[in-house]
Design a protein around this motif. Sequence first.
Motif, PDB file in Angstrom:
ATOM      1  N   ALA A 649      -2.073  -3.916  -6.113  1.00 37.51           N
ATOM      2  CA  ALA A 649      -3.331  -3.143  -5.822  1.00 37.51           C
ATOM      3  C   ALA A 649      -4.549  -3.927  -5.276  1.00 37.51           C
ATOM      4  CB  ALA A 649      -3.754  -2.410  -7.084  1.00 37.51           C
ATOM      5  N   GLU A 650      -5.351  -3.437  -4.297  1.00 41.01           N
ATOM      6  CA  GLU A 650      -5.824  -4.277  -3.183  1.00 41.01           C
ATOM      7  C   GLU A 650      -7.317  -4.605  -3.186  1.00 41.01           C
ATOM      8  OE1 GLU A 650      -4.732  -5.222   1.296  1.00 41.01           O
ATOM      9  OE2 GLU A 650      -4.283  -3.236   0.630  1.00 41.01           O
ATOM     10  N   MET A 651      -7.628  -5.877  -2.754  1.00 36.45           N
ATOM     11  CA  MET A 651      -9.014  -6.363  -2.690  1.00 36.45           C
ATOM     12  C   MET A 651      -9.304  -6.884  -1.281  1.00 36.45           C
ATOM     13  SD  MET A 651      -9.937  -5.934  -5.876  1.00 36.45           S
ATOM     14  CE  MET A 651     -11.408  -6.905  -6.153  1.00 36.45           C
ATOM     15  N   SER A 652     -10.565  -7.270  -1.056  1.00 30.17           N
ATOM     16  CA  SER A 652     -10.894  -7.990   0.173  1.00 30.17           C
ATOM     17  C   SER A 652     -10.247  -9.369   0.123  1.00 30.17           C
ATOM     18  CB  SER A 652     -12.414  -8.139   0.318  1.00 30.17           C
ATOM     19  OG  SER A 652     -12.918  -8.979  -0.713  1.00 30.17           O
ATOM     20  N   LEU A 653     -10.267 -10.082   1.230  1.00 31.66           N
ATOM     21  CA  LEU A 653      -9.599 -11.389   1.296  1.00 31.66           C
ATOM     22  C   LEU A 653     -10.083 -12.323   0.194  1.00 31.66           C
ATOM     23  CD1 LEU A 653      -7.666 -13.291   2.845  1.00 31.66           C
ATOM     24  CD2 LEU A 653      -9.624 -13.994   4.218  1.00 31.66           C
ATOM     25  N   SER A 654     -11.395 -12.353  -0.046  1.00 35.25           N
ATOM     26  CA  SER A 654     -11.945 -13.270  -1.044  1.00 35.25           C
ATOM     27  C   SER A 654     -11.952 -12.668  -2.448  1.00 35.25           C
ATOM     28  CB  SER A 654     -13.366 -13.689  -0.654  1.00 35.25           C
ATOM     29  OG  SER A 654     -14.162 -12.541  -0.437  1.00 35.25           O
ATOM     30  N   ALA A 655     -11.405 -11.474  -2.597  1.00 34.01           N
ATOM     31  CA  ALA A 655     -11.209 -10.814  -3.897  1.00 34.01           C
ATOM     32  C   ALA A 655     -12.520 -10.498  -4.613  1.00 34.01           C
ATOM     33  CB  ALA A 655     -10.302 -11.658  -4.805  1.00 34.01           C
ATOM     34  N   ASN A 656     -13.609 -10.298  -3.864  1.00 37.42           N
ATOM     35  CA  ASN A 656     -14.887  -9.998  -4.514  1.00 37.42           C
ATOM     36  C   ASN A 656     -15.287  -8.526  -4.417  1.00 37.42           C
ATOM     37  OD1 ASN A 656     -15.577  -9.836  -1.841  1.00 37.42           O
ATOM     38  ND2 ASN A 656     -17.322 -11.242  -1.970  1.00 37.42           N
ATOM     39  N   GLN A 657     -14.453  -7.707  -3.780  1.00 40.92           N
ATOM     40  CA  GLN A 657     -14.715  -6.268  -3.730  1.00 40.92           C
ATOM     41  C   GLN A 657     -13.409  -5.559  -3.365  1.00 40.92           C
ATOM     42  OE1 GLN A 657     -17.256  -5.063  -0.371  1.00 40.92           O
ATOM     43  NE2 GLN A 657     -16.998  -7.115   0.472  1.00 40.92           N
ATOM     44  N   GLU A 658     -13.338  -4.280  -3.738  1.00 39.40           N
ATOM     45  CA  GLU A 658     -12.137  -3.532  -3.404  1.00 39.40           C
ATOM     46  C   GLU A 658     -12.075  -3.302  -1.898  1.00 39.40           C
ATOM     47  OE1 GLU A 658     -11.584   0.021  -5.612  1.00 39.40           O
ATOM     48  OE2 GLU A 658     -11.702  -0.989  -7.566  1.00 39.40           O
ATOM     49  N   ARG A 659     -10.871  -3.351  -1.359  1.00 41.41           N
ATOM     50  CA  ARG A 659     -10.730  -3.228   0.095  1.00 41.41           C
ATOM     51  C   ARG A 659     -11.230  -1.867   0.586  1.00 41.41           C
ATOM     52  NH1 ARG A 659      -5.581  -4.578   4.035  1.00 41.41           N
ATOM     53  NH2 ARG A 659      -6.452  -3.610   5.891  1.00 41.41           N
ATOM     54  N   ALA A 681      -7.103  -4.299  15.150  1.00 40.50           N
ATOM     55  CA  ALA A 681      -6.040  -5.260  14.884  1.00 40.50           C
ATOM     56  C   ALA A 681      -4.919  -4.563  14.127  1.00 40.50           C
ATOM     57  CB  ALA A 681      -6.595  -6.421  14.070  1.00 40.50           C
ATOM     58  N   SER A 682      -3.706  -5.073  14.306  1.00 40.89           N
ATOM     59  CA  SER A 682      -2.564  -4.504  13.597  1.00 40.89           C
ATOM     60  C   SER A 682      -2.696  -4.808  12.108  1.00 40.89           C
ATOM     61  CB  SER A 682      -1.278  -5.117  14.150  1.00 40.89           C
ATOM     62  OG  SER A 682      -0.159  -4.645  13.455  1.00 40.89           O
ATOM     63  N   ARG A 683      -2.604  -3.802  11.274  1.00 35.96           N
ATOM     64  CA  ARG A 683      -2.748  -3.958   9.832  1.00 35.96           C
ATOM     65  C   ARG A 683      -1.657  -3.170   9.109  1.00 35.96           C
ATOM     66  NH1 ARG A 683      -5.389  -7.602  11.066  1.00 35.96           N
ATOM     67  NH2 ARG A 683      -7.619  -7.985  10.756  1.00 35.96           N
ATOM     68  N   GLY A 684      -1.216  -3.711   7.973  1.00 36.49           N
ATOM     69  CA  GLY A 684      -0.251  -3.000   7.155  1.00 36.49           C
ATOM     70  C   GLY A 684      -0.876  -1.773   6.517  1.00 36.49           C
ATOM     71  N   GLY A 685      -0.063  -0.770   6.218  1.00 34.03           N
ATOM     72  CA  GLY A 685      -0.552   0.490   5.667  1.00 34.03           C
ATOM     73  C   GLY A 685      -0.924   0.373   4.203  1.00 34.03           C
ATOM     74  N   PRO A 686      -1.484   1.451   3.635  1.00 34.68           N
ATOM     75  CA  PRO A 686      -1.878   1.443   2.223  1.00 34.68           C
ATOM     76  C   PRO A 686      -0.668   1.290   1.303  1.00 34.68           C
ATOM     77  CG  PRO A 686      -2.060   3.642   3.169  1.00 34.68           C
ATOM     78  CD  PRO A 686      -1.792   2.725   4.308  1.00 34.68           C
ATOM     79  N   VAL A 687      -0.933   0.764   0.111  1.00 34.60           N
ATOM     80  CA  VAL A 687       0.140   0.509  -0.853  1.00 34.60           C
ATOM     81  C   VAL A 687       0.429   1.770  -1.649  1.00 34.60           C
ATOM     82  CG1 VAL A 687       0.842  -0.865  -2.841  1.00 34.60           C
ATOM     83  CG2 VAL A 687      -0.525  -1.899  -1.019  1.00 34.60           C
ATOM     84  N   ASP A 688       1.677   2.186  -1.682  1.00 29.43           N
ATOM     85  CA  ASP A 688       2.096   3.331  -2.492  1.00 29.43           C
ATOM     86  C   ASP A 688       2.064   2.916  -3.963  1.00 29.43           C
ATOM     87  OD1 ASP A 688       3.919   5.040  -4.056  1.00 29.43           O
ATOM     88  OD2 ASP A 688       4.368   5.957  -2.109  1.00 29.43           O
ATOM     89  N   PRO A 689       1.289   3.601  -4.811  1.00 32.84           N
ATOM     90  CA  PRO A 689       1.136   3.163  -6.203  1.00 32.84           C
ATOM     91  C   PRO A 689       2.403   3.296  -7.040  1.00 32.84           C
ATOM     92  CG  PRO A 689       0.076   5.293  -5.862  1.00 32.84           C
ATOM     93  CD  PRO A 689       0.503   4.813  -4.507  1.00 32.84           C
ATOM     94  N   VAL A 690       3.379   4.037  -6.543  1.00 28.19           N
ATOM     95  CA  VAL A 690       4.634   4.189  -7.279  1.00 28.19           C
ATOM     96  C   VAL A 690       5.677   3.192  -6.784  1.00 28.19           C
ATOM     97  CG1 VAL A 690       6.505   5.762  -7.879  1.00 28.19           C
ATOM     98  CG2 VAL A 690       4.149   6.622  -7.720  1.00 28.19           C
ATOM     99  N   ILE A 705      -5.311  -7.796  -6.925  1.00 27.55           N
ATOM    100  CA  ILE A 705      -5.513  -8.103  -8.334  1.00 27.55           C
ATOM    101  C   ILE A 705      -4.461  -7.329  -9.120  1.00 27.55           C
ATOM    102  CG2 ILE A 705      -7.033  -7.819 -10.330  1.00 27.55           C
ATOM    103  CD1 ILE A 705      -8.116  -9.947  -8.599  1.00 27.55           C
ATOM    104  N   VAL A 706      -3.707  -8.042  -9.956  1.00 28.39           N
ATOM    105  CA  VAL A 706      -2.629  -7.427 -10.722  1.00 28.39           C
ATOM    106  C   VAL A 706      -2.982  -7.489 -12.198  1.00 28.39           C
ATOM    107  CG1 VAL A 706      -0.163  -7.470 -11.195  1.00 28.39           C
ATOM    108  CG2 VAL A 706      -1.015  -8.254  -8.980  1.00 28.39           C
ATOM    109  N   GLU A 707      -2.915  -6.363 -12.858  1.00 29.68           N
ATOM    110  CA  GLU A 707      -3.160  -6.342 -14.299  1.00 29.68           C
ATOM    111  C   GLU A 707      -1.823  -6.209 -14.995  1.00 29.68           C
ATOM    112  OE1 GLU A 707      -6.291  -4.363 -17.461  1.00 29.68           O
ATOM    113  OE2 GLU A 707      -6.176  -3.653 -15.399  1.00 29.68           O
ATOM    114  N   LEU A 708      -1.531  -7.192 -15.849  1.00 31.91           N
ATOM    115  CA  LEU A 708      -0.233  -7.225 -16.529  1.00 31.91           C
ATOM    116  C   LEU A 708      -0.380  -6.703 -17.944  1.00 31.91           C
ATOM    117  CD1 LEU A 708       1.039 -10.733 -15.399  1.00 31.91           C
ATOM    118  CD2 LEU A 708       1.516  -8.524 -14.362  1.00 31.91           C
ATOM    119  N   SER A 709       0.625  -5.974 -18.404  1.00 36.26           N
ATOM    120  CA  SER A 709       0.609  -5.515 -19.792  1.00 36.26           C
ATOM    121  C   SER A 709       1.101  -6.637 -20.687  1.00 36.26           C
ATOM    122  CB  SER A 709       1.497  -4.296 -19.941  1.00 36.26           C
ATOM    123  OG  SER A 709       2.816  -4.580 -19.541  1.00 36.26           O
TER     124      SER A 709
END
Length: 709
Positions: A649-659, A681-690, A705-709
């Motif tokens: 689940a996705e952030m800006s390059l420097s990870a200081n804000q959500e994309r 520019a060519s960019r990958g599509g959004p991440v499917d949450p499932v 940013i990944v939150e682990l249980s």
Amino acid sequence: MGTDFKYQYAHTWFRNMDKLIHYVNQDGRVNALYSTPSIYTDAKYAENNSWPLKKDDFFPYADRVNAYWTGYFTSRPALKGYVRVLSGYYLAARQLEFFKGRSVARPTTDTLADALAIAQHHDAVSGTSQQHVAFDYAKRLSIGYKEAEEVVAASLACLVESVSKSGCGSMGIKFQQCPLLNITYCPPTEVDLSLGKKLAVVVYNSLGWKRDDVIRIPVINENVTVQDSSGKEIVSQLLPIIDASIAIRSSHVTAYVGESPNATPKYWLAFAASVPPLGFSTYIISSTKQKAANSVKGTLYTSKGSGNDTIEVGPGNLKLIYSGIEGKLTQYVNSRSMIRASVNQSYSYYSGNDGSGDFQASGAYIFRPNGTFPIQSEGQTRLTILQGPLYDEVHQKINSWIYQITRVYKEKDHAEIEFTVGPIPIDDGIGKEIVTKVSTTMKSNKTFYTDSNGRDFLERIRDYRADWDLEVNQPVAGNYYPINLGMYMKDDITELSILVDRSVGGSSIVDGQLELMLHRRLLQDDGRGVAEALNETVCVLDKCTGLSIQGKYYLRIDPLGEGAKWRRSLGQEIYSPLLLAFTEQDGDSWTKFQAPTFSGLDASYSLPDNVALLTLQELEDGKVLLRLAHLYEIGEDKELSIWLINTIAEMSLSANQEREEMEKKRLVWKVEGSSHEEPNASRGGPVDPVKLVVELAPMEIRTFIVELS
């Protein structure tokens, strides 16, 4: 306002600027204010202008005639190499810190992170600081390394003793590492194994795919054997350590640790390691009463400098052919790719201009040559060739201050060239800038390619700029470019690539030829603020000599269009070498580790060949920072410029804000010569949450940013 060194008096600057702003605004015609990048950008965007679109870079830069800022591409090559080595080490240390679990108290990898960050200053890794400041950068890096070394040792001790996810036990195993292997110094491996001890070597791979490579460590025993993690004896190879290496080892170890080393190893022990992605394998080195069946001591051949003989080197597909008369490389032959090419490699130096004519000398920033001179061998060129089952070595003593070892591996289709250059002589009062040149018969038509920050490759054309008509006044310095990953050239049939182990300057001054600047020693300041000559010295026991540099570059020739895969994959391996840790073991059991092998990825999975794991780091809040990059440009490789991979689940390059939030604020600019907005520019599509599938477009880097249980 400001400039270098002035903000130590910041209160003075701001007090005066406050007054200027006050009185300007009293006039009323202009509104003066302390601006920010956001305020400035918004003001320019509000003008609703169309802007020129620039796709290349601004290299090489000159601030006046005969003053090209292309010397700093190589200046202080030892510091550049140290930054590169520790950058790769930091990447691996952060991963291991994550696998063990980040410590609340020290040691952590943060000190090394801070040291590497400050080393990115434009007068740090560039080599354009004064000498005492360069020493301070190196000292900070060393302090950071020592703390990160503890993290690595503790993490590996935890992982080899843990068979479950329950955490670390007592961690009784103490691992040692060898940061001075480049000067043949590694105390953990220089132990006498004939007394029944065994040496366990844990080899960690920070890349996201399985890796096979050759490990080289110094040993004192001749009769040794190597076993893998299953207890199987594997092929190994012994080569004698040359006198030149022992001399460098002796003086530099004394400088580094404050005393002379106790033992002197006699051999390099080499063995082939196979390591899982984001994981490690264990190898056990022990003594045998007789010469091990799989251990082959290198055979020696010295050319006589006469006759019409040719010498073939290489145990695998790649063969390098040397002339027995001249002792020089003449041909590159690869039986797999059907390449047969004429190749010559040589050394030269540019004499540094002293600025006596117009006060512009060659210095830390500026490269201003005053003639080029080939470096001839002193006396007859003699080749010493060591051959074994894993790789062959060709030793060449070019002169009293240049030594070269070329390695050709059985399982690799490239040549590895290790050079030792220095101390550069200045007895004649002339500074010198040392280059190596690789010459072929390729028809490159003034064109070659250099990397941009290790990412995409940009086309360079000699004596030409796309944006304006160039007036050529420095035909060498004005065609030099920074080489961080590598460079290549091509014709209608083949392409020749060179990859480097640190940032250097390079060019193609002659068609069919690539050159790298390896070292610089100059006697004049170039007038750009350093106020010192670039004359690095090393002092041991009150004796000072010019700095010697040891480094490597890698050379390969491919059929046209087939070199990209090698450049990208080996480039990752150079940046992230296998990490070695050592511990002694007693007794008959071949290993006492509960987990002699480990991988952070599922056993059935590895990252695709075109995807790099840039960051795997546990943050202070327990979340995990994950950064993935696509290694290829659009169309760079017919297969590897496309692919899909797994993750989160996705952030800006420097990870200081959500994309998503960042994209909402993004400004869309108009482009000159078109009624359209700037091209997407060519960019990958959004991440499917499932499904958690991440798509990477060519050259794209995505951060999660990944939150682990």
